[in-house]
Structure formats: structure tokens, C-alpha cells
Design a protein around this motif. Sequence first.
Motif, PDB file in Angstrom:
ATOM      1  N   TYR A   1      37.129  37.425  39.969  1.00 34.80           N
ATOM      2  CA  TYR A   1      38.320  37.467  40.819  1.00 34.80           C
ATOM      3  C   TYR A   1      37.934  37.762  42.264  1.00 34.80           C
ATOM      4  O   TYR A   1      36.842  38.262  42.556  1.00 34.80           O
TER       5      TYR A   1
ATOM      6  N   CYS B   1      47.850  33.330  36.022  1.00 37.88           N
ATOM      7  CA  CYS B   1      46.816  32.911  36.974  1.00 37.88           C
ATOM      8  C   CYS B   1      45.475  32.660  36.277  1.00 37.88           C
ATOM      9  O   CYS B   1      44.720  31.767  36.686  1.00 37.88           O
TER      10      CYS B   1
ATOM     11  N   TYR C   1      45.644  29.227  34.916  1.00 37.24           N
ATOM     12  CA  TYR C   1      45.573  28.188  35.945  1.00 37.24           C
ATOM     13  C   TYR C   1      44.176  28.103  36.562  1.00 37.24           C
ATOM     14  O   TYR C   1      43.667  27.014  36.829  1.00 37.24           O
ATOM     15  N   CYS C   2      43.568  29.268  36.788  1.00 35.73           N
ATOM     16  CA  CYS C   2      42.262  29.301  37.476  1.00 35.73           C
ATOM     17  C   CYS C   2      41.081  29.160  36.514  1.00 35.73           C
ATOM     18  O   CYS C   2      39.919  29.128  36.970  1.00 35.73           O
TER      19      CYS C   2
ATOM     20  N   ASN D   1      38.468  32.117  36.852  1.00 34.42           N
ATOM     21  CA  ASN D   1      37.966  32.454  38.186  1.00 34.42           C
ATOM     22  C   ASN D   1      39.160  32.515  39.146  1.00 34.42           C
ATOM     23  O   ASN D   1      39.593  31.502  39.690  1.00 34.42           O
ATOM     24  N   ILE D   2      39.680  33.713  39.338  1.00 36.20           N
ATOM     25  CA  ILE D   2      40.908  33.892  40.123  1.00 36.20           C
ATOM     26  C   ILE D   2      40.542  33.959  41.606  1.00 36.20           C
ATOM     27  O   ILE D   2      39.858  34.883  42.047  1.00 36.20           O
ATOM     28  N   THR D   3      40.989  32.952  42.367  1.00 35.18           N
ATOM     29  CA  THR D   3      40.748  32.919  43.810  1.00 35.18           C
ATOM     30  C   THR D   3      42.079  32.992  44.552  1.00 35.18           C
ATOM     31  O   THR D   3      43.147  32.674  43.991  1.00 35.18           O
TER      32      THR D   3
ATOM     33  N   LYS E   1      43.892  29.502  44.856  1.00 33.19           N
ATOM     34  CA  LYS E   1      44.508  29.015  43.620  1.00 33.19           C
ATOM     35  C   LYS E   1      45.735  29.839  43.238  1.00 33.19           C
ATOM     36  O   LYS E   1      46.711  29.294  42.699  1.00 33.19           O
ATOM     37  N   VAL E   2      45.700  31.141  43.529  1.00 35.20           N
ATOM     38  CA  VAL E   2      46.875  31.974  43.246  1.00 35.20           C
ATOM     39  C   VAL E   2      48.046  31.559  44.133  1.00 35.20           C
ATOM     40  O   VAL E   2      49.198  31.529  43.697  1.00 35.20           O
TER      41      VAL E   2
ATOM     42  N   ASP F   1      49.431  28.467  42.519  1.00 37.59           N
ATOM     43  CA  ASP F   1      50.066  28.712  41.226  1.00 37.59           C
ATOM     44  C   ASP F   1      51.399  29.435  41.378  1.00 37.59           C
ATOM     45  O   ASP F   1      52.387  29.095  40.709  1.00 37.59           O
TER      46      ASP F   1
END
Length: 603
Positions: free
Chosen positions: A199, A225, A228-229, A232-234, A237-238, A241
Motif C-alpha cells: 500500500y 480497493c 480493484y488494485c 497493491n493499493i496505490t 487507483k483508489v 475506484d
Amino acid sequence: MEYIVSARKYRPTSFASVVGQEALTTTLKNAVATGKLAHAYLFCGSRGVGKTTCARIFAKVINCSNLRPDGDACGECESCKAFAEQRSLNIFELDAASNNGVEHIKTLMEQTHIPPQVGKYKVFIIDEVHMLSSAAFNAFLKTLEEPPAHVVFILATTEKHKILPTILSRCQVYDFERMSVANIVSHLKNVASDQGVTYEEEALCLIAEKADGGMRDALSIFDQCVSYCQGNITYAKVLEDLNVVDADNYFNTVNLALKSNVSEVMLLLNGVMEKGFDGGHFINGLAAHIRNVMMAKDASTLKLIEASENMRSKYAAQAQMCSTSFLYKALKMLNDCDINYRQSSNKRLLVEMTLIMVAQIMQPDDEVGVGRCPGKRLKSLFKKMMASVQSEPASQGAGTARTEMHDAGKSVHHGEAVSNPAHGDADKADTADTNPTAAKPKILTPRLNLDRFNVSMSGMAKAKRKEAEKTGITDEKKTDESNAFTVNDLRLQWLAMCNRMEAANMVGMAKRLKNIIPNITEYPQIELVVDNEMLRDEIHAIKNRLELTMAKYLHNGSLTLNIRVAEPEERQKILTPKENFLLMMEKSEGLKVLVSNLRLEME
């Protein structure tokens, strides 16, 4: 293996694992340790802050037969195992949203009479208790006040204001705090590490802000999230989303407003709205952003910004570029826009106009095209004109210059045309004023040459006469006539003067003078009897002008006005319309008959 959402999987099972409610959990642990348990508790707070979770943990702890030193349940005794396996007979949960009738409360009350088979207490957890009907609340009151010794009630609600005061007075009330962004981010980091998810801290901060103080909401958004990611939460991308406006848009808007770049601000707003964002949402976000910038101007208030350290540094950097007055004015404009947004029929135009005004805050007031009224510019212009008039040669005279400026300003103020005799020839001006057949001077409307402006004495006299005609009172020289006048003449001219004053917007004074009936005491002395000292002082301030006016219209220059305050016995009671009507009925038999025949009633 069955998938369990994070909000259920990571639900706290002990006081130590509860996030963000340290003071409350410490109080509950101390109550258990000292044996000072209340018979009823009320847990209040917004959604997802741990009300029901703490109620379950508390029910588990008070029935544990082997408490740990830190005040939590052991998790090994029979009561703890039954609780963990969801087969405990000592804990009853009731959803008041769907069981809000009197019969449901009566069924619950019947179960309170059966003592627990294992453990010490029977715990009844009533969730969303504010949904109970009034009849159910009343049926619950007596048992809630004096339950059996083995019964503990724990009520949970998100709307404390809907609880009856009689219920509140029978409970120990605990108010749960909203989760701070820092607490949510810290917990999400632990969850991400446990799940092996990478993250960016700014991405977790964005999730925490979106959760709006609820841990359950934050965990639900986190799961969304992660899907969706793909682990790998960036931050980028958040944003995609959750469909959130990028904070960079707010930073850029403020930077453009500081440069008064209106066109770029409009293009930025258009780009945001083309992505599907609502204009009101953008205004609210910009207002929150400017509030954070204001907090960042002082190091002591920097901690009030709920954001990551990287974002705080950005706020602090922009705060150095913004003046406090700019931030105050921008917040006021954005707040007004938010208030008027729902009522506006053209919402986009309202948002655009607000951003245009924000972008013009830093523009100088006298700059062309800022859309403001040119009041300050005109004021400075007339100051320069005044200075040029005062610097005229001594031959013109300082008093003449002041008189000319006063009359000239008066003419400009009333929108009258002003004559400008060439080379300041006062003789020609006098001729034009006194001789009606003389050629009229040229009218100059677009420009005024005030440094050569002259006003004749006859023109000043005309202006005074004109003002006297408007106001109804004069300050001209007292007449030398000595014609006789009667009381009727006096009162007729007094009323005529009051009417002229009313027509000249002196309504208040005219009405007060109308209530005074002038009398002749020792001819030609006129006496005015007033009700109070305040009115006496007001009339005394214009006494000379009143005397001159009455002398003019009564053709008697020797009359004088004497003003005195009425004695208590001289003052007449002011009657209401109803009292006046009753008095008229007493004096007129015909009016009585008319009221009786028409069956009229006084209200």
C-alpha cells in the motif's frame, strides 16, 4: 475456505484490540475489576465505532471466571468458550429495529427472571434501541430501573436524542468517539500486513477520510480497493475506484486564484465536472482544503489536519503563499455557495460565479475588469480635486473655495447639470442667475473642471429657498411685519408646516409636531407643551427655524416659541382604537343602535 470480510474477520474480541476508545474501555475494565457494575448501560456513537463490539466484549468479561491481569477475559473457561462458539445462554441480543413492539419487550422481561446456569450475569444487548415504540419504552421502564441482581442491560444507539429522558436517567451513558484518520490508518496497516497487501500511505489516508470516522466503513472500503488494485493499493487507483476528486485539483485551484487566473480556474472546474463530479461536491472539497490550509498557517494548529505527513507538508507550503484575509474571504464565499446550492436553479452558474469571486480576491480594487464597483477609485479622484481647489491663489479666498466645493458636490450628488463659466467670470454667472433672458451657460455632463468652479451669491440664495420649500422650515432673516394672528391662524399654519415636513421625508419629526397643539399665552408668545424632556430637546434644536417659519407665514416677526414639559395632570392618556370606539359609542346613541342592529362585536 469460506471468505470473511475484513469488518467481521478483524472484529475485536478483547478490550485491548478495540481501536480508538481507550478511555471508555479503561473505565469498563476498572468497573469489572472493582466489582462496581451498573445494572444498565447506554452506548452512544456514530456507525462503526464499536458499540456492539464493546457490548459483547463486556458481556464476555463479566462472566469470565478467570480474568487476566489486564482486565480481559481468559478465553479458556467454559463461559468464554461458549461465547466464542456462539452457544452462550447468558447473552441475548435483540434488534430493536425489527422487534420494537410491546410484545417483544414482554418476552424479553420474562427471560430476566431465569438465573444464569453458567457464569454470573445474564446480559441483554438491545441494538438500535431508539427504534422502540413509546409503548415498548414505557413497558421497559420498571424492569430497567430495578432488574434482578443477575441481569445487566446494554443498550446501543446511533441517535441518542431519540431516547426518552426516563430511559437515559436509568442508565450509565457512554459516548463513543468517532475514529480519527490516524487510528484508522494504523489499523488498516495492520490488516494490510496480515493479508500481505502492499500500500501507499496516502491511499490509506484517502480510505480513512472516505470512511468518515467509522472503522467498519473503512474496512469495507479497504476490501473494495484490494479487489480493484489486486493487492497493491496505490493513491491513483483508489481515486479511480472511489471516484474521489484528486486533492491536486484543490491545490491547483488555490494557486490559480492567487494569480487571479480566472480562465484557468474555469477550465479546471470544467475538467472536474466532465469526470462526473458534482459542482457542490467540488465546492465542499475546496472549502475543506482551504480550511486545512488555514490550519497549516500556524504550527500549533497543524495537528488539526487529518492527513498524512506528506499532505501536511503540502498544506504548510501552500499556507506560506496565502494571506489570512484571502483564506477568510474564500471560505466565506464557498460557505455562502454551499448554503445557496440546493435552492439554485442553475447550480453550475452558481459554482462558476463563486470561483470567479474567489479568483478575484487578490486583484487590486482599481484594476480594470475585476467586476467591482469603482467606489475607491472615485474617492481618491475627488481627494485630488479637493487638494487642487485648496491650492488656488489666495485672491480667490479660502472660504469661497470651501463654499464652491460644498455646492458643487451637492449638485453632483443630486445629478444636476453644473455650469462652468469660461475663465471663472463671476460677473457673467451673476447675470445668468438674475436675468432670465440671458443666454444659458453651456452644460457639461461628462467632465467637471472643479478647480475653476464658481457659484454666485444669488445662486446660493436660490438653493436655500429651494431647501426651505422642500423641508417646510426656513432659516432666512426674520420678517419685520407685525400683522395680528389668531389661534386658528396659528394652528392652521402649524399644520401646514408639518405637512410640508412630511413631504420632505422628515416624517418622524413632523408626526411628533402634529401631536402638539400650539397655544397663545401672552400675544405674540406661543407655547408648545410636550410630553417629555427628550422631545423638548429635539424641538429646541430646531426652535429658531420653527420661529422663522411661523413668523414668515403668519407675517409677524415678533412672535416667539416657548417649549415646556407637561405637568403630570396635563398629560392625556393615549387611547387604543378600541377605547376610542367605545368612547364614541358613549357619546353617540345612533352608533350604539347601528352596532346593535348589525350585531357587531369588538375583538
